[in-house]
Design an enzyme around this catalytic site. Structure first.
Site, short mmCIF file in Angstrom:
data_model
loop_
_atom_site.label_atom_id
_atom_site.label_comp_id
_atom_site.label_asym_id
_atom_site.label_seq_id
_atom_site.Cartn_x
_atom_site.Cartn_y
_atom_site.Cartn_z
N PRO A 87 29.60 -11.01 11.30
CA PRO A 87 29.82 -9.98 10.61
C PRO A 87 28.71 -9.66 11.04
O PRO A 87 27.92 -7.95 10.94
CB PRO A 87 29.25 -10.66 9.29
CG PRO A 87 29.01 -12.14 9.51
CD PRO A 87 29.77 -12.76 10.44
N ASP A 100 34.69 -2.23 19.19
CA ASP A 100 34.96 -1.65 17.91
C ASP A 100 33.47 -1.43 17.69
O ASP A 100 32.65 -2.11 17.55
CB ASP A 100 35.98 -1.76 16.79
CG ASP A 100 35.73 -2.79 16.08
OD1 ASP A 100 36.78 -3.62 15.96
OD2 ASP A 100 34.69 -3.24 16.53
N LYS A 115 35.83 2.96 15.13
CA LYS A 115 37.12 4.19 15.14
C LYS A 115 35.73 4.59 13.43
O LYS A 115 35.17 4.09 12.38
CB LYS A 115 37.35 3.65 13.42
CG LYS A 115 38.38 2.73 14.75
CD LYS A 115 39.40 2.24 13.23
CE LYS A 115 40.51 1.04 14.11
NZ LYS A 115 40.66 -0.22 14.49
N GLY A 164 34.56 -6.94 15.01
CA GLY A 164 33.52 -7.82 13.78
C GLY A 164 34.47 -8.95 12.93
O GLY A 164 35.86 -9.07 12.99
N ASP A 171 36.89 -11.52 11.85
CA ASP A 171 37.53 -12.62 12.56
C ASP A 171 38.64 -11.29 13.08
O ASP A 171 39.28 -10.92 12.82
CB ASP A 171 38.28 -13.53 11.47
CG ASP A 171 38.73 -13.97 12.28
OD1 ASP A 171 38.72 -15.45 13.02
OD2 ASP A 171 41.27 -13.49 12.11
N ALA A 189 33.75 -11.21 7.39
CA ALA A 189 33.01 -10.65 6.67
C ALA A 189 32.92 -11.20 4.90
O ALA A 189 31.95 -12.14 4.73
CB ALA A 189 33.43 -9.40 6.51
N MET A 203 36.50 -2.96 2.86
CA MET A 203 36.93 -1.46 3.29
C MET A 203 37.02 -0.97 1.89
O MET A 203 37.84 -0.18 1.27
CB MET A 203 38.59 -0.95 4.19
CG MET A 203 37.91 -1.96 5.31
SD MET A 203 39.62 -1.76 6.54
CE MET A 203 40.33 -3.69 5.55
N1 SAH Z 1 37.62 -8.46 11.33
C1 SAH Z 1 37.31 -8.32 10.47
C2 SAH Z 1 37.08 -7.14 8.63
C3 SAH Z 1 37.53 -5.47 10.13
S1 SAH Z 1 37.89 -4.64 8.16
C4 SAH Z 1 36.72 -9.30 9.33
O1 SAH Z 1 37.21 -10.39 9.85
O2 SAH Z 1 35.29 -9.49 8.71
C5 SAH Z 1 36.23 -4.13 8.18
C6 SAH Z 1 35.77 -4.29 6.85
O3 SAH Z 1 35.36 -5.45 6.82
C7 SAH Z 1 34.61 -3.13 5.57
O4 SAH Z 1 35.11 -1.95 5.42
C8 SAH Z 1 33.63 -4.17 4.99
O5 SAH Z 1 34.37 -4.47 3.77
C9 SAH Z 1 34.09 -5.68 5.88
N2 SAH Z 1 32.61 -6.09 6.50
C10 SAH Z 1 32.62 -6.17 8.02
N3 SAH Z 1 31.61 -6.28 8.12
C11 SAH Z 1 31.23 -6.61 6.92
C12 SAH Z 1 29.72 -6.82 6.75
N4 SAH Z 1 28.31 -7.59 7.90
N5 SAH Z 1 29.04 -7.07 5.48
C13 SAH Z 1 30.52 -6.80 4.75
N6 SAH Z 1 31.36 -6.37 4.93
C14 SAH Z 1 31.70 -6.03 5.74
#
Ligand code: SAH
Length: 252
Positions: A14, A37, A59, A90, A92, A121, A171
């Site tokens: 995260p 990304d 993006k 970001g 997983d 996240a 999201m």
């Molecule tokens: N693959 C990522 C998710 C990508 S989709 C994962 O496993 O976390 C992108 C969304 O992830 C964002 O719109 C938000 O909802 C969430 N996200 C990613 N990083 C975050 C963070 N540090 N704090 C809160 N939400 C986060």
């Protein structure tokens, strides 16, 4: 003939570099080329070698972005030149990360691919906000859903939220009004507790709490921006001390 390199789909977690796996940190530190990304924190990119080639495929609306197919082509092309390619994402790679598509294309092109998991996240936000995703007294089911506009009304979320369940929405900031409406149409009562966690596991994290019916207002009132997660369920309202503390944080 040059030997094909490997594509590593690496989860960056995260944001906090301390939340990388050792394997992810080692790969980032030794990489020749990193394709990342926009969600990857600069503190993590700072671990790369000074001579590493960093390619952003962020993006972001206003900027030029690479469509997913072009990203896949780029990864494969670099690997076919004989370079190991780190595709850094970001959270997983396999949770709303399109890692599945990238791995499929790599396999189809006979390029070796390895996937390194990251803290998604939901897990990062749960730990940082001390909201348990499951709890023996409150929830024994947890679901992850994507709340972005495309296809939201076609998604069947019935039964995923409510008593004894936790729903984590990725999201979902922009579509919060439709999300609240959708869940209430599915039978949730307006007083189901909710939490929104913005920038989880980062120094600027904010946690705000409220009730389902007031979710859109909660987001506008605190000007919550992406990246943020919405958590729906009783687990978000368990500990008064944590709630009082995060309420103070949210008003700062
Ligand atoms: N693959 C990522 C998710 C990508 S989709 C994962 O496993 O976390 C992108 C969304 O992830 C964002 O719109 C938000 O909802 C969430 N996200 C990613 N990083 C975050 C963070 N540090 N704090 C809160 N939400 C986060």
């Amino acid at each position: 003939m040059t030997q094909t390199g490997t594509i590593y789909l690496v989860g960056a977690g995260p944001g906090d570099p301390d939340l990388l796996t050792l394997r992810a940190a080692r790969l980032i530190e030794s990489a020749e080329i990193i394709v990342h990304d926009g969600l990857v924190d600069p503190a993590i990119l700072a671990l790369a070698r000074p001579d590493a080639e960093l390619i952003s495929v962020a993006k972001k609306r206003a900027r030029h972005t690479l469509p997913q197919e072009d990203i896949n082509v780029l990864l494969i092309r670099e690997a076919q030149k004989g370079r190991d390619v780190i595709r850094l994402k970001g959270g997983d790679p396999l949770v709303f990360g399109r890692g599945g598509e990238e791995a499929e294309d790599a396999r189809a092109a006979n390029v070796p691919v390895e996937i390194v998991p990251g803290i998604s996240a939901a897990n990062g936000a749960a730990a940082a906000s001390q909201i348990a995703l499951t709890h023996r007294d409150a929830s024994s089911i947890v679901s992850f859903v994507a709340g972005q506009c495309k296809g939201l009304s076609d998604q069947d979320w019935s039964g995923l939220a409510g008593k004894g369940r936790t729903l984590v929405i990725y999201m979902g900031v922009k579509t919060a009004p439709q999300i609240a409406e959708k869940l209430m149409a599915d039978g949730l009562t307006p007083d189901v507790p909710v939490a929104v966690i913005e920038n989880a596991a980062r120094p600027n994290m904010r946690v705000v709490r409220g009730l389902l019916a007031g979710l859109p207002q909660l987001i506008t009132q605190h000007a919550i921006k992406s990246p943020a997660l919405i958590v729906i369920g009783d687990v978000t309202a368990r500990d008064d001390r944590v709630i009082a503390q995060t309420a103070v944080e949210a008003t700062q």
